[in-house]
Motif scaffolding. Sequence first.
Motif, PDB file in Angstrom:
ATOM      1  N   LYS A  46       0.738  -1.396   0.140  1.00 16.04           N
ATOM      2  CA  LYS A  46       0.088  -0.059  -0.103  1.00 16.04           C
ATOM      3  C   LYS A  46       1.096   1.300   0.093  1.00 16.04           C
ATOM      4  O   LYS A  46       1.773   1.053   0.721  1.00 16.04           O
ATOM      5  CB  LYS A  46      -0.869  -0.118   1.154  1.00 16.04           C
ATOM      6  N   GLY A  47       0.629   2.156  -0.883  1.00 19.10           N
ATOM      7  CA  GLY A  47       1.406   3.320  -0.942  1.00 19.10           C
ATOM      8  C   GLY A  47       2.630   3.385  -1.896  1.00 19.10           C
ATOM      9  O   GLY A  47       3.644   4.146  -1.811  1.00 19.10           O
ATOM     10  N   SER A  48       2.785   2.252  -2.573  1.00 19.13           N
ATOM     11  CA  SER A  48       3.675   2.294  -3.375  1.00 19.13           C
ATOM     12  C   SER A  48       3.945   3.031  -4.721  1.00 19.13           C
ATOM     13  O   SER A  48       2.496   3.482  -4.802  1.00 19.13           O
ATOM     14  CB  SER A  48       4.120   0.660  -3.931  1.00 19.13           C
ATOM     15  N   THR A  49       5.059   3.244  -5.291  1.00 16.84           N
ATOM     16  CA  THR A  49       4.774   4.492  -6.382  1.00 16.84           C
ATOM     17  C   THR A  49       5.377   3.846  -7.871  1.00 16.84           C
ATOM     18  O   THR A  49       5.851   2.542  -7.779  1.00 16.84           O
ATOM     19  CB  THR A  49       5.873   5.591  -5.998  1.00 16.84           C
ATOM     20  N   VAL A  50       5.091   4.489  -8.774  1.00 18.54           N
ATOM     21  CA  VAL A  50       5.869   4.150  -9.879  1.00 18.54           C
ATOM     22  C   VAL A  50       7.383   3.936  -9.844  1.00 18.54           C
ATOM     23  O   VAL A  50       8.220   3.221 -10.428  1.00 18.54           O
ATOM     24  CB  VAL A  50       5.540   4.993 -11.284  1.00 18.54           C
ATOM     25  N   GLU A  51       7.972   4.788  -9.059  1.00 20.19           N
ATOM     26  CA  GLU A  51       9.272   4.628  -8.876  1.00 20.19           C
ATOM     27  C   GLU A  51       9.773   3.326  -8.256  1.00 20.19           C
ATOM     28  O   GLU A  51      10.831   2.724  -8.669  1.00 20.19           O
ATOM     29  CB  GLU A  51       9.878   5.712  -7.867  1.00 20.19           C
ATOM     30  N   ASP A  52       8.857   2.637  -7.302  1.00 19.21           N
ATOM     31  CA  ASP A  52       9.195   1.521  -6.817  1.00 19.21           C
ATOM     32  C   ASP A  52       9.171   0.318  -7.934  1.00 19.21           C
ATOM     33  O   ASP A  52      10.138  -0.588  -7.837  1.00 19.21           O
ATOM     34  CB  ASP A  52       7.967   0.913  -5.798  1.00 19.21           C
ATOM     35  N   LEU A  88      -1.032  -0.751 -10.123  1.00 17.44           N
ATOM     36  CA  LEU A  88      -0.703   0.488  -9.379  1.00 17.44           C
ATOM     37  C   LEU A  88      -1.815   1.542  -9.300  1.00 17.44           C
ATOM     38  O   LEU A  88      -2.452   1.944  -8.412  1.00 17.44           O
ATOM     39  CB  LEU A  88       0.650   0.735  -9.519  1.00 17.44           C
ATOM     40  N   LYS A  89      -2.069   1.905 -10.821  1.00 19.93           N
ATOM     41  CA  LYS A  89      -3.019   3.001 -10.736  1.00 19.93           C
ATOM     42  C   LYS A  89      -4.390   2.704 -10.552  1.00 19.93           C
ATOM     43  O   LYS A  89      -5.223   3.477 -10.063  1.00 19.93           O
ATOM     44  CB  LYS A  89      -2.708   3.545 -12.398  1.00 19.93           C
TER      45      LYS A  89
END
Length: 103
Positions: A46-52, A88-89
């Motif tokens: 939860k809260g992961s990003t495209v950067e991850d 993710l999105k």
Amino acid sequence: MKKLIILLFFTLASGAIATEIPELTKEKLKKKAVLINELQNKMLMKGSTVEDIDKLFSHYTDDFIYIHEVYGGTYTREHLYNNSIKYLKEGEYQMTGARYKIT
């Protein structure tokens, strides 16, 4: 003479190519597996990003292919990356603890 020169060239070239590939010791391989595992888990949190996702996929070669043994599907790096961004999105990654563990 021409054949000898060509043979010598390929012999030397193949040796040079072989020395460019770094040796992966058992310890280095385990360290790499642990890193990939951590990055996979982070991507699913939860809260992961495209950067991850980008960090994880930076470790895969362009010709990486995943074969899912249960479903029999074959997935390219690009396909997996695009699906990861899509999920993710859509808010699919909501894990609060590690999904994968290395034993």
